[in-house]
Enzyme design. Structure first.
Site, PDB file in Angstrom:
ATOM      1  N   THR B 195       0.835  -1.209   0.000  1.00 41.10           N
ATOM      2  CA  THR B 195       0.000   0.000   0.000  1.00 41.10           C
ATOM      3  C   THR B 195       0.850   1.230   0.000  1.00 41.10           C
ATOM      4  O   THR B 195       0.801   2.081   0.880  1.00 41.10           O
ATOM      5  CB  THR B 195      -0.999   0.110   1.143  1.00 41.10           C
ATOM      6  OG1 THR B 195      -1.795  -1.054   1.149  1.00 41.10           O
ATOM      7  CG2 THR B 195      -1.960   1.279   0.922  1.00 41.10           C
ATOM      8  N   GLU B 281       2.147   3.299  10.632  1.00 39.98           N
ATOM      9  CA  GLU B 281       0.957   3.447  11.468  1.00 39.98           C
ATOM     10  C   GLU B 281       1.320   3.302  12.948  1.00 39.98           C
ATOM     11  O   GLU B 281       1.842   2.280  13.371  1.00 39.98           O
ATOM     12  CB  GLU B 281      -0.098   2.428  11.053  1.00 39.98           C
ATOM     13  CG  GLU B 281      -0.786   2.864   9.754  1.00 39.98           C
ATOM     14  CD  GLU B 281      -1.717   1.831   9.183  1.00 39.98           C
ATOM     15  OE1 GLU B 281      -2.468   2.191   8.272  1.00 39.98           O
ATOM     16  OE2 GLU B 281      -1.692   0.689   9.629  1.00 39.98           O
ATOM     17  N   ASN B 403      -5.332  -0.312  13.556  1.00 38.04           N
ATOM     18  CA  ASN B 403      -5.676  -1.429  12.685  1.00 38.04           C
ATOM     19  C   ASN B 403      -6.778  -2.330  13.218  1.00 38.04           C
ATOM     20  O   ASN B 403      -7.301  -3.170  12.487  1.00 38.04           O
ATOM     21  CB  ASN B 403      -4.423  -2.236  12.368  1.00 38.04           C
ATOM     22  CG  ASN B 403      -3.593  -1.488  11.360  1.00 38.04           C
ATOM     23  OD1 ASN B 403      -4.049  -1.247  10.261  1.00 38.04           O
ATOM     24  ND2 ASN B 403      -2.401  -1.079  11.770  1.00 38.04           N
ATOM     25  N   THR B 408     -13.997   0.265  10.196  1.00 40.49           N
ATOM     26  CA  THR B 408     -15.284   0.647  10.800  1.00 40.49           C
ATOM     27  C   THR B 408     -15.237   2.028  11.428  1.00 40.49           C
ATOM     28  O   THR B 408     -14.286   2.745  11.282  1.00 40.49           O
ATOM     29  CB  THR B 408     -15.670  -0.403  11.866  1.00 40.49           C
ATOM     30  OG1 THR B 408     -14.518  -0.719  12.646  1.00 40.49           O
ATOM     31  CG2 THR B 408     -16.163  -1.643  11.202  1.00 40.49           C
TER      32      THR B 408
END
Lengths: 408, 408
Positions: B195, B281, B403, B408
Site C-alpha cells: 500500500t 501506522e 488497525n 469501521t
C-alpha cells in the site's frame, strides 16, 4: 476441529508421565523469583528418541548438546530442563554449563550422560546460575504420575499463562499405547519453531528411524503451522521419547497401523500447537485458518500460515472487524501461485468473498462471531485438492505491552 | 545518513512539479469526507516511463491498466490518482472504472489514453464512486509549481499523517537535471511494495530501457527495504517519468555520469522510503538497520530487513529496551548463512554484542539513546564485504488501535 478417530481416545488431565515407565518432576531452584524453573523427565529404560530443532542460525548451547547426544545411539533416558534462562549466546561457558547439567543429571540417575537431553528457555545472553541448577538437580524427586506431570509441565513455562498438556491412547493389535505431550511457548512463536519447547512421551515400541520421520511429519503439520509474531528463537526443540514398554509389535512405516499411530501423534502435536497459539502473548483469541483447493498440501499450509501471521488480519480479528480484504491480500502475498478470481473466503460460516469479490453478508452476524474465543477462517481455491491449516492469535495492546518491557 | 555528494544538491520544499515541464494538481471530489482525494500529474511532453508494481497475486485494476499502458510505447504523459478507494477486488466493473478514469483524463488533456497512468489507494472491495471521480477530473486545474505539488502530494494520502516529498538536482555535463518524488504509505508497508504509491518526476533525457533498470535498482535498495508490518498490498506502485526537457546529453548505462544519476535517484527513493517508515501506522520512531560484512549486498539487505521487521525488535525499541538478543535472534532466522560467533551488534554507538556474546554496556546510556526519534542498529558480520540497510518503525499501542478499527 480434527475429529478424534474411534480407535484413538483422548485422555484428560496433565499426563506427560502417563505412558508406561515414565516419571517426571519439577521444582523451584531459584532462577525465577518464585515459580518452578527446573524439570526432569525420566524413562525406566532407555527410550528411542527423536528431536526437531530450531532453524535459527544461532542455536543455544543445550540444543547443541542434545543433538550430539541423540546422534550417539538414538536414545535418551532423561531430559533435564530449566526455564528463566535460555543459555543462548553464552559462548564456551554456555556449552560447559549445558554439559554440566547433563552430567550431574546422569550421575544422579546412574545412567550414561549421553542418555540425558538438555533444554533451556528464558532470557538469552546471560550465563546460567549453574550452582542453583546443580543444587536443584540434587533435590529433584521423581514423583507419582500426577504430581510429577503437573510439576514438570509447570517448570518449563516462561511467559505462558497456562501449562499445556494432552494425551491420547490407541490400540496397536491388542496392546494399549499412550502418547502424551507437554509444551511451552507464548511469544516468539512462528513456523519453524520459536521459543517453544515440546516434550512427547510414549510407551510405544517403534522403529527408531521411523520415529524420527513420524515426529517430523507431525511437527510440520502442527507446531510449524502456528505463529504468534513471526519471530523464530534460538532455543526451540521438540523431543519425543518412545520406550517400548507397551510391548506392542514394533511399529514401522510398513505396519498396517502406522497411519493410526501417525494420526494420534499429529493429534498430540496439534493440541499442543493450538494451546500455544491460544496462549500467544497478549492473545485474546485463537485463530484457525483452513485452506482448501490449493495445488498441494504444502501450498495450502503456506497460505494458511501467511494469513494467520498477518498483523493486519490479527488486529482485525482483535477488533472484531470482518476485514476480508486483509485475508485476501495476505493470501496474495504468500508467494503461492493461484487464481484470485476464483477465490472464496468464509469467516466462520459466513461467506464474505466469492470469485475474488466481496458478497453481501451480515456485518452484525460476523462481528458477533468474531467476538468469540476461537475464530475459523476458510480460504477456498480452485487449483487442486491440497489442504492445510495454521493457527495463531490476535494482535492486541497486551502483546505490545508485554514485549515493550520484557527484559526490564 | 547517506552523505549527499557535492555534485548532487537537495532541494527543500514540496516539489513533484519542480522538474521542467511538469504540472500537478489535487482536489477533493468526495470519496473521502473532507481531505483531498484526487490528484493529477502532467508533463508538457510525453515522458519515458518506468513502473515497479506489487508482487501480490491479487493486483488492483489500476495497476493492470497502467502496466498495459506503459507496455505500448514506454511513455506516459499524465497520471491520475485517487485515494480513499483502492479499486481492488472489484472485478470487471473495477477494470472498466479504471479505464474510464484514464479515458476521461486523456480527453480533458487532449492526449492519447495510453499516455495516462492510473493509481488508486484506500479501502478495497468497494466499487469506485466513478461519478464523483468523473466530476473531479473535469474540475482539476493544473496549478502553479508550488500549489500543484502540495495539492497532489496531499491527494494521494490515506492513513499517512504527513505528505512525503523530496527532490535533488545534479549537473549532467552543463545541464541541470532535477529528480523529484512524492509518496504515500503508512500501514501495510513491507519489502516488495505495500500500500505504497511513489511518483517520481524528472526532466532528464534518459534512455528508455535504462530508465527502467535505474528505477528497479533504486527501488530494490530503498522502497523494498522498508517494512512497517510485513503486509504487502494489492495496489503498490512506483512510477517514474523522465521527459527530457532538461535537454541533457542522453543518459544511459555507459554514460560517464550514469552513477551520479543513479545516486541521485537512490537518494530520492531513500528519502521517500524513510519518510514512509517514519510515518508507519502508530510509529513513534524511525529504525535504521545497517548490516556490514555479509557475503553479498543482497544477504546484508535480507538480514537488515528481517531485523527491522521483527515485532520483538520493534516492541523493544518502542519500550526503549536494549534487547540485543532479539536483534541477534532475528538475524539468525533471516535465512542467511553466517557465523554467529563472529557477530557484532551496536545500538547507536554502543557496542552490545561482540563475537556473538553480550559485552558490558551502559544500560542507561542505551536507554537514553533509544528514547530518540531515529534509532540506528548496526550488525557486523565476518563473511565478506556485502552491506545493506533497511528501515522500519517501532510497534506501538497506536498501531494496534489504528488497525483494529480501520474499516469501521
Amino acid at each position: 476441529m480434527q475429529a478424534v478417530k474411534p480407535s484413538i481416545h483422548k485422555i484428560t488431565g496433565i499426563n506427560i508421565a502417563t505412558p508406561k515407565g515414565y516419571y517426571a518432576s519439577g521444582l523451584h531452584c531459584g532462577i525465577k523469583h518464585k515459580k518452578l524453573d527446573l524439570g526432569l523427565l525420566y524413562s525406566l529404560v532407555p527410550a528411542d528418541a527423536a528431536g526437531v530443532y530450531t532453524t535459527n542460525r544461532v542455536q543455544a548451547a543445550p540444543l547443541k548438546v542434545t543433538q550430539e547426544n541423540i546422534k550417539q545411539e538414538g536414545k535418551l533416558q532423561a531430559i533435564i530442563v530449566n526455564s528463566g534462562n535460555a543459555n543462548a549466546c553464552t559462548g564456551k561457558k554456555g556449552l560447559q554449563d549445558a554439559k554440566q547439567m547433563q552430567l550431574e543429571t546422569a550421575q544422579k540417575l546412574g545412567i550414561p550422560s549421553h542418555f540425558v537431553g538438555v533444554a533451556s528457555t528464558g532470557v538469552i545472553g546471560e550465563h546460567l546460575p549453574i550452582e542453583k541448577i546443580s543444587a536443584g538437580i540434587k533435590d529433584l524427586v521423581l514423583d507419582d504420575e500426577i504430581k510429577g506431570s503437573i510439576d514438570f509441565s509447570q517448570s518449563i513455562l516462561t511467559t505462558d499463562t497456562v501449562s499445556k498438556n494432552t494425551a491420547y491412547t490407541l490400540k496397536i493389535k491388542d496392546k494399549d499405547i499412550t502418547i502424551a505431550g507437554t509444551a511451552k511457548g507464548s511469544g516468539m512463536i512462528h513456523p519453524n519453531m520459536a521459543t517453544m519447547l515440546g516434550f512427547i512421551t510414549s510407551d510405544a515400541n517403534i522403529n527408531q528411524s521411523d520415529l524420527h520421520s513420524a515426529l517430523s511429519y507431525a511437527v510440520d503439520r502442527t507446531f510449524n503451522c502456528i505463529t504468534v509474531d513471526g519471530d523464530t528463537s534460538t532455543n526451540d526443540m521438540v523431543l519425543m521419547l518412545a520406550n517400548g514398554m507397551a510391548e506392542n509389535e514394533e511399529l514401522n512405516k510398513n505396519h498396517p497401523e502406522w497411519e493410526l499411530f501417525l494420526d494420534a501423534l499429529v493429534m498430540v502435536c496439534e493440541d499442543l500447537g493450538k494451546l500455544i497459539a491460544k496462549d500467544g502473548e497478549g492473545a485474546s483469541k485463537l485463530i484457525e485458518v483452513n485452506v482448501e483447493g490449493a495445488l498441494t498440501d504444502k501450498d495450502a499450509r503456506v497460505i494458511a500460515k501467511t494469513v494467520v501471521g498477518s498483523p493486519l488480519v490479527k488486529t482485525a480479528v482483535f477488533g472484531c472487524d470482518a476485514n476480508w480484504g486483509r485475508i485476501l491480500c495476505a493470501a496474495g502475498y504468500s508467494g503461492v501461485s493461484f487464481d484470485p478470481d476464483q477465490m472464496r473466503i468464509l469467516i466462520g460460516d459466513s461467506e464474505v468473498v466469492v470469485d475474488g469479490e466481496p458478497v453481501p453478508f451480515s456485518e452484525e452476524e460476523v462481528r458477533n462471531y468474531l467476538k468469540g474465543q476461537e475464530i475459523h477462517i476458510t480460504v477456498l481455491l480452485s487449483e487442486g485438492i491440497g489442504s492445510g491449516r495454521a493457527w495463531g492469535c490476535d494482535l492486541t495492546y497486551d502483546y505490545v505491552q508485554i514485549n515493550a518491557s520484557y527484559r526490564t
